[in-house]
Design an enzyme around this catalytic site. Structure first.
Site, short mmCIF file in Angstrom:
data_model
loop_
_atom_site.label_atom_id
_atom_site.label_comp_id
_atom_site.label_asym_id
_atom_site.label_seq_id
_atom_site.Cartn_x
_atom_site.Cartn_y
_atom_site.Cartn_z
CG ASP A 28 -2.03 0.99 1.15
OD1 ASP A 28 -2.26 1.53 0.05
OD2 ASP A 28 -2.68 1.25 2.17
CG ASN A 76 -7.47 -2.08 -6.11
OD1 ASN A 76 -6.56 -2.89 -5.98
ND2 ASN A 76 -7.71 -1.15 -5.18
C1 FPP Z 1 -1.80 0.25 -3.33
O1 FPP Z 1 -1.37 1.57 -3.37
C2 FPP Z 1 -1.36 -0.47 -4.47
C3 FPP Z 1 -2.18 -0.99 -5.45
C4 FPP Z 1 -3.64 -0.84 -5.46
C5 FPP Z 1 -1.63 -1.71 -6.60
C6 FPP Z 1 -0.37 -2.44 -6.33
C7 FPP Z 1 0.36 -2.47 -7.58
C8 FPP Z 1 1.69 -2.58 -7.71
C9 FPP Z 1 2.65 -2.80 -6.63
C10 FPP Z 1 2.30 -2.44 -9.05
C11 FPP Z 1 1.73 -3.25 -10.07
C12 FPP Z 1 1.79 -4.67 -9.77
C13 FPP Z 1 2.32 -5.55 -10.55
C14 FPP Z 1 2.35 -7.00 -10.17
C15 FPP Z 1 2.91 -5.13 -11.80
P1 FPP Z 1 -2.44 2.70 -3.45
O2 FPP Z 1 -2.57 3.14 -4.87
O3 FPP Z 1 -3.71 2.23 -2.81
O4 FPP Z 1 -1.76 3.81 -2.59
P2 FPP Z 1 -2.48 5.00 -1.84
O5 FPP Z 1 -3.30 4.39 -0.74
O6 FPP Z 1 -1.35 5.84 -1.35
O7 FPP Z 1 -3.32 5.71 -2.88
#
Ligand code: FPP
Length: 249
Positions: A28, A76
């Site tokens: 996250d 998501n």
């Molecule tokens: C959470 O951060 C992360 C995600 C919803 C996606 C995770 C994706 C990756 C690590 C990269 C892509 C994955 C692969 C396997 C290529 P957030 O966007 O919820 O962060 P925030 O809470 O700060 O907005």
């Protein structure tokens, strides 16, 4: 020898014989990492994908057998079309890269979650990558895509109900083992340690059944900033907790 530094910059060491067999991570904080730098969300997810590469290698080096990472949840889809496209494009790139490296790597890649709503080309990449790495004997990397713990349980219960309707089980024969064989994580040991980055202290529908007795480790750093040293610190916390599984010492 697995040395690392604690928050006081003292050198510490992990107990090599007590490395968790299975570590789960809620990656996250990509969005906040990007916002802090006035960058688009996609840049945060890209940095997140790079962090995943680094941490997978660190887990391999530590002898972790299973690493499960939450890459895209059933919730998501509520994000903007632009952000979803950004994550899916990164996923395509990541899978392509893994397929190209499959010959030389010893990692077995396995996807958990319902991949049917993903674009067809991504589904094909997944099938190809799972096929190419199926016989690998190194670490198992389980990537959760369109995954939700409740969705997984509902899908498992649907299959189990079908088995009961066909007379393969009597209802009273159903125990934990019978349900577990229909989960996406069938035959995978439960994670001993769950890490969530970015300071949020929530489970967010991740591995609801499997984390019943996991140690939870909430880390302040945003996922793109999470390092091998941070992983070792999380394992150190795990090693210094007393796990009783509901019993007494
Ligand atoms: C959470 O951060 C992360 C995600 C919803 C996606 C995770 C994706 C990756 C690590 C990269 C892509 C994955 C692969 C396997 C290529 P957030 O966007 O919820 O962060 P925030 O809470 O700060 O907005």
């Amino acid at each position: 020898m697995f040395p690392f530094f604690n928050n006081n910059k003292e050198q510490m060491e992990l107990d090599e014989k007590n490395i968790p067999k299975h570590i789960a991570i809620i990656m996250d904080g990509n969005g906040r990492w990007a916002s802090k730098r006035a960058l688009p969300k996609k840049a945060g997810h890209k940095a997140g994908a790079q962090a995943l590469e680094k941490i997978s290698q660190a887990a391999i080096d530590l002898g972790v057998q299973h690493l499960t990472v939450y890459a895209f949840s059933t919730e998501n889809w509520k994000r903007s079309e632009e952000e979803i496209k950004g994550i899916m494009d990164l996923l395509r790139e990541y899978l392509k890269n893994y397929i190209e490296r499959a010959k030389n790597d010893n990692v077995r890649v396995h996807i958990i979650g319902n991949i049917l709503p993903l674009d067809k080309d991504i589904q094909q990449q997944i099938i190809e990558l799972e096929r190419l790495t199926n016989e690998k004997t190194g670490m198992n990397l389980h990537i959760a895509l369109n995954y939700g713990g409740r969705d997984e349980l509902l899908r498992a219960i649907g299959k189990l109900s079908q088995a009961v309707a066909e007379g393969r089980y009597a209802p009273e024969e159903i125990g934990e083992k019978e349900l577990e064989q229909y989960l996406d994580t069938a035959n995978i040991p439960d994670p001993e340690l769950l890490i969530r980055t970015s300071g949020e202290q929530r489970i967010s529908n991740f591995l609801l059944w499997q984390i019943a007795y996991s140690e939870l480790c909430f880390v302040e750093k945003l996922w793109p900033d999470f390092t091998e040293n941070d992983l070792k610190q999380a394992i150190y916390h795990y090693q210094n907790r007393e796990r009783r599984f509901g019993g007494r010492k």
